[in-house]
Motif scaffolding. Structure first.
Motif, PDB file in Angstrom:
ATOM      1  N   ASP A  31      84.955  19.944  27.260  1.00 15.84           N
ATOM      2  CA  ASP A  31      85.033  20.842  27.088  1.00 15.84           C
ATOM      3  C   ASP A  31      86.895  21.517  26.612  1.00 15.84           C
ATOM      4  OD1 ASP A  31      85.791  24.210  26.952  1.00 15.84           O
ATOM      5  OD2 ASP A  31      84.562  23.824  27.827  1.00 15.84           O
ATOM      6  N   GLU A  32      86.866  20.672  25.090  1.00 10.45           N
ATOM      7  CA  GLU A  32      88.482  20.706  24.961  1.00 10.45           C
ATOM      8  C   GLU A  32      89.022  21.368  25.162  1.00 10.45           C
ATOM      9  OE1 GLU A  32      86.563  22.838  21.502  1.00 10.45           O
ATOM     10  OE2 GLU A  32      85.378  21.002  23.297  1.00 10.45           O
ATOM     11  N   ARG A  33      88.547  23.185  25.391  1.00 12.36           N
ATOM     12  CA  ARG A  33      89.207  24.034  25.261  1.00 12.36           C
ATOM     13  C   ARG A  33      89.939  24.395  27.060  1.00 12.36           C
ATOM     14  NH1 ARG A  33      84.304  28.517  24.924  1.00 12.36           N
ATOM     15  NH2 ARG A  33      84.319  26.361  26.656  1.00 12.36           N
ATOM     16  N   ARG A  34      89.545  23.985  27.806  1.00  6.92           N
ATOM     17  CA  ARG A  34      90.273  23.717  29.116  1.00  6.92           C
ATOM     18  C   ARG A  34      89.731  22.983  30.239  1.00  6.92           C
ATOM     19  NH1 ARG A  34      85.182  28.047  31.316  1.00  6.92           N
ATOM     20  NH2 ARG A  34      82.937  26.460  30.745  1.00  6.92           N
ATOM     21  N   GLY A  35      89.233  21.827  29.608  1.00  5.13           N
ATOM     22  CA  GLY A  35      89.010  20.722  30.271  1.00  5.13           C
ATOM     23  C   GLY A  35      89.736  19.295  30.444  1.00  5.13           C
TER      24      GLY A  35
ATOM     25  N   LEU B 242      77.379  25.152  32.608  1.00  2.00           N
ATOM     26  CA  LEU B 242      77.911  23.991  32.239  1.00  2.00           C
ATOM     27  C   LEU B 242      78.050  22.936  31.119  1.00  2.00           C
ATOM     28  CD1 LEU B 242      80.502  23.431  35.107  1.00  2.00           C
ATOM     29  CD2 LEU B 242      80.212  24.871  33.414  1.00  2.00           C
ATOM     30  N   LEU B 243      76.680  23.052  29.748  1.00  2.00           N
ATOM     31  CA  LEU B 243      76.370  22.761  28.943  1.00  2.00           C
ATOM     32  C   LEU B 243      77.547  22.088  28.556  1.00  2.00           C
ATOM     33  CD1 LEU B 243      74.203  21.755  27.339  1.00  2.00           C
ATOM     34  CD2 LEU B 243      74.255  23.743  25.347  1.00  2.00           C
ATOM     35  N   PRO B 244      77.738  20.627  28.415  1.00  2.00           N
ATOM     36  CA  PRO B 244      78.605  20.107  27.505  1.00  2.00           C
ATOM     37  C   PRO B 244      78.799  20.435  25.952  1.00  2.00           C
ATOM     38  CG  PRO B 244      77.261  18.134  28.677  1.00  2.00           C
ATOM     39  CD  PRO B 244      76.752  19.740  28.855  1.00  2.00           C
TER      40      PRO B 244
END
Length: 295
Positions: free
Chosen positions: A202-206, A230-232
């Motif tokens: 998740d580029e937004r939060r991971g 948590l779907l990738p």
């Protein structure tokens, strides 16, 4: 009636049907979730097709732990955990402790948990959470089984409690790790294992995890979907309903391998070996197709 044998291909688009080059262990699959009630056997068939050969089904309360045990006793390659999630810690009492102790005696139960602390939502008060957590630490000592831990916004307090118990408990994994570098190294200093999920994708939060994955020794690293959550976000095609499932674990492993700068097959071998030793599993290479039965 069960679904036709080839129907498991229909749910995942061709672009999402990825097979791991080596067998994988999904250490956190919530297959007792209601969303899996209609097509569980197809879910298991898709997992096998993706070379996800062993599944640890998460038991977060008495009801779901008992359901996880029932599934693990029915399908080879499936195992269960049994514990009380911090959200439900207010329900902890003598009767629940007795039920958990009985579940921990079952061979299909390979870990105590999901248990721990969650100070993000505080559905149970911090005091209630700590009371239930310490009680389950006692059960882990009694059973000798490893711990399957949940932590959110409570890393400092979790480490304090674990430090006091560390000489008595066996192995422990912080599943679905999403915290920062200091928290990670605090867990590693306690010789804990780390479970990584699609949060990394998740580029937004991971994105911060991408810089940390190389800090985790391969002997401490395990992988999981935490499905249906948590779907990738790195999937190359959209998924109807957006329900995550074990067949998508290879996409998570590919992402972790990329950020560690190592071959996917090597990472798969390492995480499977680590999970097999941690949960004391049988060979990860024997996950037969679900039996075709009438219900």
């Amino acid at each position: 009636m069960v679904e036709p044998a080839n129907s498991f291909d229909d749910f995942l688009p061709d672009a999402l049907q990825r097979r791991s080059p080596r067998p994988l262990v999904d250490i956190g699959a919530n297959l007792t979730h209601a969303s899996f009630s209609r097509d569980l056997e197809s879910v298991l068939s898709r997992a096998r097709a993706a070379n996800v050969t062993s599944l640890i089904l998460t038991g977060t309360d008495r009801e779901h732990a008992e359901q996880a045990v029932a599934l693990a006793e029915r399908y080879p390659g499936l195992y269960a955990t049994a514990g009380v999630h911090p959200h439900d810690a207010s329900q902890w009492d003598v009767s629940l402790a007795r039920a958990m102790r009985d579940l921990h005696r079952k061979p299909s139960v390979v870990a105590v948990g999901e248990c721990g602390l969650d100070f993000n939502r505080n559905f149970s008060t911090p005091d209630e959470q700590e009371r239930a957590f310490e009680a389950q630490l006692g059960l882990a000592v009694e059973s000798g089984k490893p711990l399957f831990l949940h932590e959110r916004d409570a890393g400092k307090r979790l480490r304090e409690i674990l430090r006091a118990w560390r000489d008595d408990i066996s192995d422990a994994v912080v599943h679905c790790f999403t915290a920062d570098r200091d928290t990670l190294h605090g867990y590693l200093d306690l010789d804990l294992h780390i479970g990584l999920t699609g949060w990394l994708c998740d580029e937004r939060r991971g994105h911060h995890l991408r810089e940390l994955v190389g800090d985790i020794p391969l002997t401490r690293l395990m992988v999981e979907t935490d499905c249906p959550y948590l779907l990738p976000r790195n999937l190359p095609a959209k998924l109807k309903g957006r329900r995550h499932e074990p067949a998508l674990l290879p996409w998570i492993v590919r992402e972790i391998a990329h950020w560690r700068g190592m071959p996917e097959a090597e990472l798969a071998d390492a995480t499977t070996a680590t999970a097999s030793a941690f949960f004391r599993l049988a060979s990860p290479n024997h996950f037969p197709s679900p039996e075709c039965e009438e219900h």
